[in-house]
Design a protein around this motif. Structure first.
Motif, PDB file in Angstrom:
ATOM      1  N   GLY A 185     -56.644  -1.235  45.307  1.00 60.17           N
ATOM      2  CA  GLY A 185     -56.072  -2.455  44.615  1.00 60.17           C
ATOM      3  C   GLY A 185     -57.152  -2.928  43.473  1.00 60.17           C
ATOM      4  N   PHE A 186     -56.989  -4.147  43.046  1.00 58.42           N
ATOM      5  CA  PHE A 186     -57.825  -4.763  42.022  1.00 58.42           C
ATOM      6  C   PHE A 186     -58.056  -6.121  42.581  1.00 58.42           C
ATOM      7  CE2 PHE A 186     -55.197  -1.461  39.966  1.00 58.42           C
ATOM      8  CZ  PHE A 186     -55.953  -1.015  39.486  1.00 58.42           C
ATOM      9  N   THR A 187     -59.517  -6.261  42.264  1.00 59.88           N
ATOM     10  CA  THR A 187     -59.876  -7.836  42.543  1.00 59.88           C
ATOM     11  C   THR A 187     -59.432  -8.755  41.454  1.00 59.88           C
ATOM     12  OG1 THR A 187     -61.976  -7.645  41.231  1.00 59.88           O
ATOM     13  CG2 THR A 187     -61.924  -7.014  43.718  1.00 59.88           C
ATOM     14  N   SER A 188     -59.402 -10.112  41.939  1.00 53.05           N
ATOM     15  CA  SER A 188     -59.320 -10.806  40.734  1.00 53.05           C
ATOM     16  C   SER A 188     -60.073 -10.923  39.313  1.00 53.05           C
ATOM     17  CB  SER A 188     -59.492 -12.623  41.052  1.00 53.05           C
ATOM     18  OG  SER A 188     -60.864 -12.617  41.417  1.00 53.05           O
ATOM     19  N   GLU A 189     -61.401 -10.069  39.419  1.00 49.33           N
ATOM     20  CA  GLU A 189     -62.133  -9.875  38.291  1.00 49.33           C
ATOM     21  C   GLU A 189     -61.621  -8.307  37.713  1.00 49.33           C
ATOM     22  OE1 GLU A 189     -63.493 -10.687  41.121  1.00 49.33           O
ATOM     23  OE2 GLU A 189     -63.774 -12.753  40.750  1.00 49.33           O
ATOM     24  N   GLY A 190     -60.550  -7.831  38.181  1.00 52.20           N
ATOM     25  CA  GLY A 190     -60.141  -6.544  37.603  1.00 52.20           C
ATOM     26  C   GLY A 190     -61.039  -5.338  38.020  1.00 52.20           C
ATOM     27  N   GLU A 191     -61.655  -5.622  39.214  1.00 56.10           N
ATOM     28  CA  GLU A 191     -62.310  -4.378  39.714  1.00 56.10           C
ATOM     29  C   GLU A 191     -61.629  -3.816  40.854  1.00 56.10           C
ATOM     30  OE1 GLU A 191     -65.539  -3.678  38.524  1.00 56.10           O
ATOM     31  OE2 GLU A 191     -65.524  -5.265  37.286  1.00 56.10           O
ATOM     32  N   TYR A 192     -62.024  -2.472  40.678  1.00 59.98           N
ATOM     33  CA  TYR A 192     -61.097  -1.533  41.660  1.00 59.98           C
ATOM     34  C   TYR A 192     -61.745  -2.279  43.218  1.00 59.98           C
ATOM     35  CZ  TYR A 192     -59.720   1.905  38.360  1.00 59.98           C
ATOM     36  OH  TYR A 192     -59.053   2.552  37.231  1.00 59.98           O
ATOM     37  N   GLU A 193     -60.603  -1.896  44.197  1.00 61.97           N
ATOM     38  CA  GLU A 193     -61.071  -2.558  45.546  1.00 61.97           C
ATOM     39  C   GLU A 193     -60.193  -1.448  46.489  1.00 61.97           C
ATOM     40  OE1 GLU A 193     -60.843  -6.803  48.053  1.00 61.97           O
ATOM     41  OE2 GLU A 193     -58.862  -6.082  46.791  1.00 61.97           O
ATOM     42  N   GLY A 194     -61.100  -0.892  47.608  1.00 57.17           N
ATOM     43  CA  GLY A 194     -60.373  -0.128  48.532  1.00 57.17           C
ATOM     44  C   GLY A 194     -59.700  -0.711  49.376  1.00 57.17           C
ATOM     45  N   LEU A 195     -58.644  -0.274  49.926  1.00 57.08           N
ATOM     46  CA  LEU A 195     -57.667  -1.155  50.978  1.00 57.08           C
ATOM     47  C   LEU A 195     -57.517  -0.389  52.126  1.00 57.08           C
ATOM     48  CD1 LEU A 195     -54.652  -1.902  48.662  1.00 57.08           C
ATOM     49  CD2 LEU A 195     -56.762  -2.986  48.966  1.00 57.08           C
ATOM     50  N   VAL A 196     -58.362   0.569  52.404  1.00 55.19           N
ATOM     51  CA  VAL A 196     -58.485   1.373  53.839  1.00 55.19           C
ATOM     52  C   VAL A 196     -59.599   1.013  54.681  1.00 55.19           C
ATOM     53  CG1 VAL A 196     -58.074   3.732  54.896  1.00 55.19           C
ATOM     54  CG2 VAL A 196     -56.746   3.266  52.571  1.00 55.19           C
ATOM     55  N   SER A 197     -59.513   0.977  55.844  1.00 57.01           N
ATOM     56  CA  SER A 197     -60.745   0.826  56.803  1.00 57.01           C
ATOM     57  C   SER A 197     -60.712   1.731  57.727  1.00 57.01           C
ATOM     58  CB  SER A 197     -60.903  -0.562  57.054  1.00 57.01           C
ATOM     59  OG  SER A 197     -60.068  -1.260  57.719  1.00 57.01           O
ATOM     60  N   GLY A 198     -61.950   1.925  58.484  1.00 50.86           N
ATOM     61  CA  GLY A 198     -62.236   2.827  59.592  1.00 50.86           C
ATOM     62  C   GLY A 198     -63.389   3.817  59.630  1.00 50.86           C
ATOM     63  N   LYS A 199     -63.728   3.961  60.880  1.00 45.37           N
ATOM     64  CA  LYS A 199     -64.796   4.814  60.804  1.00 45.37           C
ATOM     65  C   LYS A 199     -64.361   6.359  60.297  1.00 45.37           C
ATOM     66  CE  LYS A 199     -67.742   3.229  64.492  1.00 45.37           C
ATOM     67  NZ  LYS A 199     -68.398   3.387  66.008  1.00 45.37           N
ATOM     68  N   THR A 200     -65.212   6.938  59.535  1.00 46.09           N
ATOM     69  CA  THR A 200     -64.803   8.420  59.145  1.00 46.09           C
ATOM     70  C   THR A 200     -65.939   9.443  59.248  1.00 46.09           C
ATOM     71  OG1 THR A 200     -63.548   7.448  57.546  1.00 46.09           O
ATOM     72  CG2 THR A 200     -64.123   9.812  56.830  1.00 46.09           C
ATOM     73  N   VAL A 201     -65.486  10.620  59.894  1.00 46.94           N
ATOM     74  CA  VAL A 201     -66.486  11.700  59.991  1.00 46.94           C
ATOM     75  C   VAL A 201     -65.996  12.713  58.776  1.00 46.94           C
ATOM     76  CG1 VAL A 201     -67.279  13.613  61.420  1.00 46.94           C
ATOM     77  CG2 VAL A 201     -67.113  11.236  62.326  1.00 46.94           C
ATOM     78  N   ALA A 202     -66.872  13.209  58.074  1.00 50.92           N
ATOM     79  CA  ALA A 202     -66.578  14.372  57.245  1.00 50.92           C
ATOM     80  C   ALA A 202     -67.285  15.795  57.540  1.00 50.92           C
ATOM     81  CB  ALA A 202     -66.709  13.884  55.681  1.00 50.92           C
ATOM     82  N   ILE A 203     -66.722  16.825  57.823  1.00 57.75           N
ATOM     83  CA  ILE A 203     -67.198  17.903  58.189  1.00 57.75           C
ATOM     84  C   ILE A 203     -66.947  18.876  56.954  1.00 57.75           C
ATOM     85  CG2 ILE A 203     -67.512  20.014  59.776  1.00 57.75           C
ATOM     86  CD1 ILE A 203     -66.143  18.002  61.655  1.00 57.75           C
ATOM     87  N   TYR A 204     -68.127  19.605  56.346  1.00 53.73           N
ATOM     88  CA  TYR A 204     -68.208  20.265  55.402  1.00 53.73           C
ATOM     89  C   TYR A 204     -68.927  21.585  55.577  1.00 53.73           C
ATOM     90  CZ  TYR A 204     -67.887  15.785  52.974  1.00 53.73           C
ATOM     91  OH  TYR A 204     -67.663  14.648  52.476  1.00 53.73           O
ATOM     92  N   ALA A 205     -68.106  22.775  55.147  1.00 53.58           N
ATOM     93  CA  ALA A 205     -68.727  24.174  55.254  1.00 53.58           C
ATOM     94  C   ALA A 205     -68.931  24.756  54.007  1.00 53.58           C
ATOM     95  CB  ALA A 205     -67.792  25.058  56.064  1.00 53.58           C
ATOM     96  N   ARG A 206     -70.219  25.370  53.705  1.00 51.97           N
ATOM     97  CA  ARG A 206     -70.249  26.149  52.590  1.00 51.97           C
ATOM     98  C   ARG A 206     -71.089  27.212  52.499  1.00 51.97           C
ATOM     99  NH1 ARG A 206     -71.351  20.920  50.248  1.00 51.97           N
ATOM    100  NH2 ARG A 206     -73.723  20.733  50.466  1.00 51.97           N
ATOM    101  N   GLY A 207     -70.642  28.286  51.813  1.00 52.21           N
ATOM    102  CA  GLY A 207     -71.259  29.796  52.167  1.00 52.21           C
ATOM    103  C   GLY A 207     -72.890  29.663  51.470  1.00 52.21           C
ATOM    104  N   GLY A 208     -73.134  28.787  50.499  1.00 49.64           N
ATOM    105  CA  GLY A 208     -74.455  28.582  49.944  1.00 49.64           C
ATOM    106  C   GLY A 208     -75.076  27.387  50.434  1.00 49.64           C
ATOM    107  N   GLU A 209     -76.140  27.181  49.834  1.00 52.77           N
ATOM    108  CA  GLU A 209     -76.864  25.851  50.160  1.00 52.77           C
ATOM    109  C   GLU A 209     -76.886  24.862  49.040  1.00 52.77           C
ATOM    110  OE1 GLU A 209     -80.173  26.118  53.279  1.00 52.77           O
ATOM    111  OE2 GLU A 209     -80.371  27.945  52.052  1.00 52.77           O
ATOM    112  N   TYR A 210     -76.627  23.704  49.194  1.00 56.22           N
ATOM    113  CA  TYR A 210     -76.456  22.673  48.106  1.00 56.22           C
ATOM    114  C   TYR A 210     -77.292  21.353  48.566  1.00 56.22           C
ATOM    115  CZ  TYR A 210     -72.848  26.046  46.846  1.00 56.22           C
ATOM    116  OH  TYR A 210     -72.420  27.203  46.652  1.00 56.22           O
TER     117      TYR A 210
END
Length: 208
Positions: free
Chosen positions: A121-146
């Motif tokens: 959403g947007f704050t009263s100042e017009g800035e973007y604001e996330g509306l989702v909360s919760g712990k998150t794990v992201a698992i990434y697999a890649r053939g090379g190294e970055y």
């Protein structure tokens, strides 16, 4: 009781990202026996098209108009996907790198759920604001190294994109697990990287 939503973004069950995600879920279930684990397989899920009808409905709603019946149907399908996502308390994303970025089915899913008034959403100042909360794990697999600070970091549009997307919708408590390289370093290096990621996943899951 909490719900963990696993967004699986690989069509291959022997994918490194999937292997680590399954280890995470097993450890999570053992440590949180009363919780629910919901797996969303993006390559078998019938995601709604985000096409003309859905877009027209979106802008009708944004501008206070009245969407047509067909637009309402299209938008209702979008809302159902968003509701499943937002009804979770915790999130697990698992994804391979495809052509330096994310699989197209994951991009489709992100385009469906990233909607104003629902996940941001947007704050009263017009800035973007996330509306989702919760712990998150992201698992990434890649053939090379970055890794950070390396020349490869400049073309990592997988983890960098996900970090941006997750932060944008409000998911800032993120633990990242990277399996790399799964190809470039040969089978022994891939095995070593996988074992390290599996141990990390089990450790995070125990207190997640």
């Amino acid at each position: 009781m909490s719900t963990l939503l696993h967004i699986k973004a690989s069509p291959r069950d022997r994918s490194y990202s999937t292997k680590v995600a399954e280890a995470f879920k097993d450890a999570y279930a053992a440590a949180h026996s009363g919780d629910t684990v919901d797996t969303l397989d993006l390559f078998s899920e019938d995601l709604p098209a985000f096409d003309g009808a859905a877009l027209d409905a979106k802008y009708e709603i944004l501008h206070g108009g009245q969407p047509t019946a067909s637009q309402k149907d299209a938008w209702g399908a979008v809302e159902a996907v968003i509701e499943r996502f937002k009804s979770a308390d915790k999130y697990l994303f698992s994804l391979p790198m495809w052509n330096f970025g994310v699989p197209y089915r994951l991009k489709h899913y992100i385009d469906v759920i990233t909607q104003p008034g629902y996940t941001f959403g947007f704050t009263s100042e017009g800035e973007y604001e996330g509306l989702v909360s919760g712990k998150t794990v992201a698992i990434y697999a890649r053939g090379g190294e970055y890794p950070a600070g390396s020349p490869g970091e400049a073309v990592d549009f997988q983890k960098r994109y996900m970090d941006t997307f997750l932060g944008f919708i409000g998911l800032t408590d993120v633990s990242s697990i990277v399996v790399e390289p799964t190809l470039a370093g040969g089978p022994e290096k891939a095995k070593e990287s996988l074992e390290k990621a599996l141990e990390s996943a089990k450790g995070i899951a125990a207190s997640f």
